[in-house]
Design a protein around this motif. Structure first.
Motif: not given
Ligand code: CP
Length: 325
Positions: A64-68, A117, A147, A150, A275-277
């Motif tokens: 899963p990923s939102t930002r990347t 990823r 990463h 990031q 870096p989130g989340p």
């Molecule tokens: N910082 C980061 O990798 O966030 P995601 O998992 O949402 O991509």
């Protein structure tokens, strides 16, 4: 072949972007400077430059990923590339197709770049080793290994606020052991000349070889955060933990959570990063995450420019080519 060697071509230019480890300072600075040139594209009326027109980029996110994932997609679109978002959960890997066969099929569709990823450390390197020579691979996070984009967007954010890396104390707090972000940040910070990098966390969440990475280890958060210019908070990577490495979430917050009172021990102009989340109330107080010292959402915005820079560099195009289009 060492992992860092595969990502450079015979002239020492980036061909893949898999890890920060082993890269020279001039490459990291080139990425930051190139990103600076791209950083205004998102504020234009037409948020596009034609640099990667005609190129096809496939996002392969096995985790899963939102930002990347979304910032890679936005970055590719802002460079005018065509983007494929492969939905792994509905792909034919669920019918037993191997990763290599999947790769060969995507190559047959004339893709130019894969952004990968995966929960296995080394997955992006595996892809880079097996792709056709004209295809580039970018690591969007592999297991607890690396990463790199990031880390570079974090360096970009730090440079914007603090200018000179060689005068900084940077504290990274939390689950260092399982964090691919921390590992990449440590390589980037030390390569860029940061004299004091501290890692702070319980003994169970600090890698045994941490001191060998050129950092100072603290188990007392109040000591570790004192007079820091930059405080980077990390999420507990529970999905990578085996066995009980932690007290309760409440106890963790009391000891290692960034509360307003702990933040007051850092320099008054310290910036707070993540870096989130984020998990509010576990590693960071809401009032700090949303407070005036937080640059957490700036990090997200800066991720687009950094990913534009890396994609254009590995495909051999820079902002200077824009004028020739
Ligand atoms: N910082 C980061 O990798 O966030 P995601 O998992 O949402 O991509």
């Amino acid at each position: 072949m060492k992992q860092q060697d595969i990502q450079l071509d015979s002239q020492g230019r980036l061909r893949h972007f898999l890890t920060i480890e082993g890269l020279k300072r001039n490459i990291l600075t080139d990425i930051l400077d190139t990103a600076e040139n791209f950083s205004t594209v998102g504020t234009r009326n037409v948020k596009k430059v034609p640099l990667l027109r005609g190129k096809t980029i496939a996002n392969l996110f096995f985790e899963p990923s939102t930002r990347t994932r979304t910032t890679f997609e936005l970055a590719a679109k802002r460079l005018s590339a065509d983007v494929l978002n492969i939905n792994i959960s509905t792909s034919s890997t669920t019918k037993g197709e191997s990763l290599l066969d999947m790769l060969r099929n995507l190559e047959a569709m004339h893709c130019d770049m894969f952004v990968v990823r995966h929960n296995a450390s080394g997955a992006a390197h595996f892809f880079a080793k097996h792709v056709a020579p004209h295809i580039s691979v970018i690591n969007g996070g592999d297991g607890s290994h690396a990463h790199p984009t990031q880390a570079m967007l974090d360096m970009f954010t730090i440079r914007r606020h603090k200018q000179d890396f060689t005068k900084l104390t940077v504290a990274i707090v939390g689950d260092i052991l399982h964090s691919r972000v921390a590992r990449s940040q440590i390589h980037a910070l030390t390569t860029l000349g940061v004299p004091e990098v501290r890692v702070i966390g319980p003994q169970t969440l600090i890698p045994k070889d941490a001191a060998g990475l050129g950092v100072h280890v603290y188990h007392d958060m109040k000591e570790g955060i004192r007079d820091a210019d930059v405080v980077i908070m990390l999420r507990l990577q529970r999905e990578r933990m085996q066995g009980a490495l932690l007290p309760s979430a409440n106890e963790y917050y009391r000891t290692y959570g960034l509360s307003p009172s702990k933040l007051r021990l850092a320099k008054p102009d310290a910036i707070v990063m993540h870096p989130g989340p984020i998990n509010r109330g576990v590693e960071i107080a809401s009032s700090v995450a949303d407070g005036p010292q937080s640059v957490i959402l700036e990090q997200v915005t800066n991720g687009i420019a950094i990913r534009m820079a890396v994609m254009s560099m590995v495909l051999g195009r820079g902002p200077e080519e824009e004028a020739e289009e």
